[in-house]
Write a protein that holds these residues in place. Sequence first.
Motif, PDB file in Angstrom:
ATOM      1  N   ILE A  33      35.474  42.985  46.469  1.00 46.22           N
ATOM      2  CA  ILE A  33      35.357  44.403  46.119  1.00 46.22           C
ATOM      3  C   ILE A  33      34.532  44.558  44.846  1.00 46.22           C
ATOM      4  O   ILE A  33      34.708  43.814  43.877  1.00 46.22           O
ATOM      5  N   ARG A  34      33.654  45.544  44.846  1.00 43.73           N
ATOM      6  CA  ARG A  34      32.794  45.774  43.677  1.00 43.73           C
ATOM      7  C   ARG A  34      33.559  46.319  42.479  1.00 43.73           C
ATOM      8  O   ARG A  34      33.409  45.829  41.356  1.00 43.73           O
ATOM      9  N   ASP A  35      34.383  47.339  42.693  1.00 44.57           N
ATOM     10  CA  ASP A  35      35.022  48.045  41.585  1.00 44.57           C
ATOM     11  C   ASP A  35      36.415  47.496  41.323  1.00 44.57           C
ATOM     12  O   ASP A  35      37.290  47.539  42.190  1.00 44.57           O
ATOM     13  N   GLU A  36      36.607  47.006  40.120  1.00 45.03           N
ATOM     14  CA  GLU A  36      37.880  46.433  39.692  1.00 45.03           C
ATOM     15  C   GLU A  36      38.586  47.411  38.758  1.00 45.03           C
ATOM     16  O   GLU A  36      37.974  47.939  37.819  1.00 45.03           O
ATOM     17  N   TYR A  37      39.875  47.639  39.011  1.00 47.35           N
ATOM     18  CA  TYR A  37      40.637  48.599  38.212  1.00 47.35           C
ATOM     19  C   TYR A  37      41.171  47.929  36.948  1.00 47.35           C
ATOM     20  O   TYR A  37      41.783  46.862  37.000  1.00 47.35           O
ATOM     21  N   GLU A  38      40.930  48.574  35.804  1.00 46.96           N
ATOM     22  CA  GLU A  38      41.457  48.107  34.523  1.00 46.96           C
ATOM     23  C   GLU A  38      42.626  48.988  34.128  1.00 46.96           C
ATOM     24  O   GLU A  38      42.432  50.169  33.799  1.00 46.96           O
ATOM     25  N   ALA A  39      43.827  48.426  34.180  1.00 43.87           N
ATOM     26  CA  ALA A  39      45.018  49.206  33.876  1.00 43.87           C
ATOM     27  C   ALA A  39      45.002  49.703  32.432  1.00 43.87           C
ATOM     28  O   ALA A  39      45.496  50.799  32.132  1.00 43.87           O
ATOM     29  N   ALA A  40      44.426  48.911  31.532  1.00 42.17           N
ATOM     30  CA  ALA A  40      44.426  49.272  30.110  1.00 42.17           C
ATOM     31  C   ALA A  40      43.632  50.547  29.845  1.00 42.17           C
ATOM     32  O   ALA A  40      44.010  51.374  29.005  1.00 42.17           O
ATOM     33  N   THR A  41      42.529  50.722  30.571  1.00 38.58           N
ATOM     34  CA  THR A  41      41.667  51.879  30.355  1.00 38.58           C
ATOM     35  C   THR A  41      41.816  52.937  31.446  1.00 38.58           C
ATOM     36  O   THR A  41      41.380  54.079  31.265  1.00 38.58           O
ATOM     37  N   GLY A  42      42.420  52.547  32.575  1.00 39.86           N
ATOM     38  CA  GLY A  42      42.533  53.471  33.702  1.00 39.86           C
ATOM     39  C   GLY A  42      41.203  53.750  34.366  1.00 39.86           C
ATOM     40  O   GLY A  42      41.027  54.772  35.030  1.00 39.86           O
ATOM     41  N   ARG A  43      40.272  52.821  34.210  1.00 41.22           N
ATOM     42  CA  ARG A  43      38.935  53.008  34.765  1.00 41.22           C
ATOM     43  C   ARG A  43      38.564  51.857  35.705  1.00 41.22           C
ATOM     44  O   ARG A  43      39.160  50.787  35.666  1.00 41.22           O
ATOM     45  N   LEU A  44      37.546  52.116  36.513  1.00 34.62           N
ATOM     46  CA  LEU A  44      36.995  51.080  37.364  1.00 34.62           C
ATOM     47  C   LEU A  44      35.794  50.443  36.678  1.00 34.62           C
ATOM     48  O   LEU A  44      34.995  51.130  36.051  1.00 34.62           O
ATOM     49  N   LYS A  45      35.671  49.135  36.809  1.00 33.59           N
ATOM     50  CA  LYS A  45      34.494  48.448  36.291  1.00 33.59           C
ATOM     51  C   LYS A  45      33.933  47.552  37.389  1.00 33.59           C
ATOM     52  O   LYS A  45      34.659  47.110  38.288  1.00 33.59           O
ATOM     53  N   VAL A  46      32.655  47.290  37.325  1.00 40.22           N
ATOM     54  CA  VAL A  46      31.990  46.467  38.331  1.00 40.22           C
ATOM     55  C   VAL A  46      32.359  45.003  38.098  1.00 40.22           C
ATOM     56  O   VAL A  46      32.239  44.488  36.983  1.00 40.22           O
ATOM     57  N   HIS A  47      32.809  44.352  39.174  1.00 42.00           N
ATOM     58  CA  HIS A  47      33.222  42.956  39.081  1.00 42.00           C
ATOM     59  C   HIS A  47      31.990  42.052  39.095  1.00 42.00           C
ATOM     60  O   HIS A  47      31.096  42.212  39.929  1.00 42.00           O
ATOM     61  N   ALA A  48      31.973  41.081  38.194  1.00 34.68           N
ATOM     62  CA  ALA A  48      30.812  40.195  38.072  1.00 34.68           C
ATOM     63  C   ALA A  48      30.609  39.354  39.336  1.00 34.68           C
ATOM     64  O   ALA A  48      29.462  39.053  39.702  1.00 34.68           O
ATOM     65  N   ASP A  49      31.696  38.962  40.007  1.00 37.80           N
ATOM     66  CA  ASP A  49      31.573  38.172  41.239  1.00 37.80           C
ATOM     67  C   ASP A  49      30.813  38.948  42.308  1.00 37.80           C
ATOM     68  O   ASP A  49      29.952  38.400  43.008  1.00 37.80           O
ATOM     69  N   TYR A  50      31.128  40.236  42.436  1.00 38.97           N
ATOM     70  CA  TYR A  50      30.444  41.070  43.429  1.00 38.97           C
ATOM     71  C   TYR A  50      28.956  41.158  43.107  1.00 38.97           C
ATOM     72  O   TYR A  50      28.109  41.034  44.008  1.00 38.97           O
ATOM     73  N   ARG A  51      28.642  41.367  41.851  1.00 34.15           N
ATOM     74  CA  ARG A  51      27.244  41.498  41.451  1.00 34.15           C
ATOM     75  C   ARG A  51      26.447  40.225  41.757  1.00 34.15           C
ATOM     76  O   ARG A  51      25.293  40.283  42.184  1.00 34.15           O
ATOM     77  N   PHE A  52      27.067  39.068  41.546  1.00 35.06           N
ATOM     78  CA  PHE A  52      26.361  37.813  41.815  1.00 35.06           C
ATOM     79  C   PHE A  52      26.084  37.664  43.304  1.00 35.06           C
ATOM     80  O   PHE A  52      24.976  37.280  43.707  1.00 35.06           O
ATOM     81  N   ILE A  53      27.080  37.964  44.145  1.00 30.58           N
ATOM     82  CA  ILE A  53      26.869  37.874  45.597  1.00 30.58           C
ATOM     83  C   ILE A  53      25.816  38.886  46.037  1.00 30.58           C
ATOM     84  O   ILE A  53      24.952  38.583  46.852  1.00 30.58           O
ATOM     85  N   GLU A  54      25.892  40.083  45.482  1.00 29.97           N
ATOM     86  CA  GLU A  54      24.931  41.127  45.835  1.00 29.97           C
ATOM     87  C   GLU A  54      23.509  40.700  45.468  1.00 29.97           C
ATOM     88  O   GLU A  54      22.560  40.896  46.243  1.00 29.97           O
ATOM     89  N   ARG A  55      23.368  40.111  44.292  1.00 26.55           N
ATOM     90  CA  ARG A  55      22.042  39.716  43.802  1.00 26.55           C
ATOM     91  C   ARG A  55      21.465  38.545  44.599  1.00 26.55           C
ATOM     92  O   ARG A  55      20.241  38.433  44.755  1.00 26.55           O
ATOM     93  N   THR A  56      22.325  37.678  45.103  1.00 22.50           N
ATOM     94  CA  THR A  56      21.886  36.483  45.839  1.00 22.50           C
ATOM     95  C   THR A  56      22.404  36.533  47.280  1.00 22.50           C
ATOM     96  O   THR A  56      22.742  35.499  47.853  1.00 22.50           O
ATOM     97  N   PHE A  57      22.430  37.723  47.842  1.00 22.10           N
ATOM     98  CA  PHE A  57      23.052  37.933  49.148  1.00 22.10           C
ATOM     99  C   PHE A  57      22.441  37.052  50.234  1.00 22.10           C
ATOM    100  O   PHE A  57      23.151  36.521  51.090  1.00 22.10           O
ATOM    101  N   GLU A  58      21.122  36.872  50.219  1.00 25.60           N
ATOM    102  CA  GLU A  58      20.452  36.085  51.250  1.00 25.60           C
ATOM    103  C   GLU A  58      20.915  34.631  51.237  1.00 25.60           C
ATOM    104  O   GLU A  58      21.010  33.993  52.288  1.00 25.60           O
TER     105      GLU A  58
END
Length: 231
Positions: A33-58
């Motif tokens: 999943i791209r968006d990871e929930y941060e309980a401390a801030t109550g916000r979603l942040k982009v997960h680095a694992d998703y970004r790496f797979i997305e960037r090197t998807f091929e």
Amino acid sequence: MREWVIQYERFNQTEKLLFKRLVNMLLAKTFIIRDEYEAATGRLKVHADYRFIERTFEVFSGYLELAGWTLHRDNTYGVIYLNSQHDYNKVQLNKFTTLMLLTLRLIYEERREEVSLRNEIFFETHEMILKMQVLGILDKKPSMKDISEGLKRLSHFNLLNKIEGKWDAPDTHFLLLPSILFIIPNDKISMLAALVESSKEDERRPSDQDEDDENEAEDEADASELMEDLL
């Protein structure tokens, strides 16, 4: 030499180790999943694992295709997931967990209309059980052990995240993840509805113990057959 192999050879050692870890994670969990929930801030942040797979998807897609897996990506909901090209390596969920999954899919569908600007859709355990009762798919009150085991099973595949509370508590707070839209796409909902109706008929129909056992076994098979193309 295939293009994805050339791209892989350009990885540094850190990237190769990350690639190895994420391939195993995909095989174990099916969904990233791209968006990871941060309980401390109550916000979603982009997960680095998703970004790496997305960037090197091929690279990921080419490598996994060799083993008979198809890698999918949905940028709208931020979900990357695997699908097997063969009949093995399929996860079979029992009837109760399948019905929980249906209920949560319906909850997601209802609530995303209310939160159209954000993707955070929360629920508490007792809300899920109440929804199952409203749907008429519970023939008896489930034990908290069965509920917690089902929730842990779904959490393992990144279909939900536990935000606060204990697994076996009725007021535990969960976040539903958009991956649930892909494990039960719209064309599967009607099939699940038929499973729900079958459960209702079993509840209404008088039968002896042997028939009950046979009906339960049939329902388990129906649930497994329904889910076999998803995980």
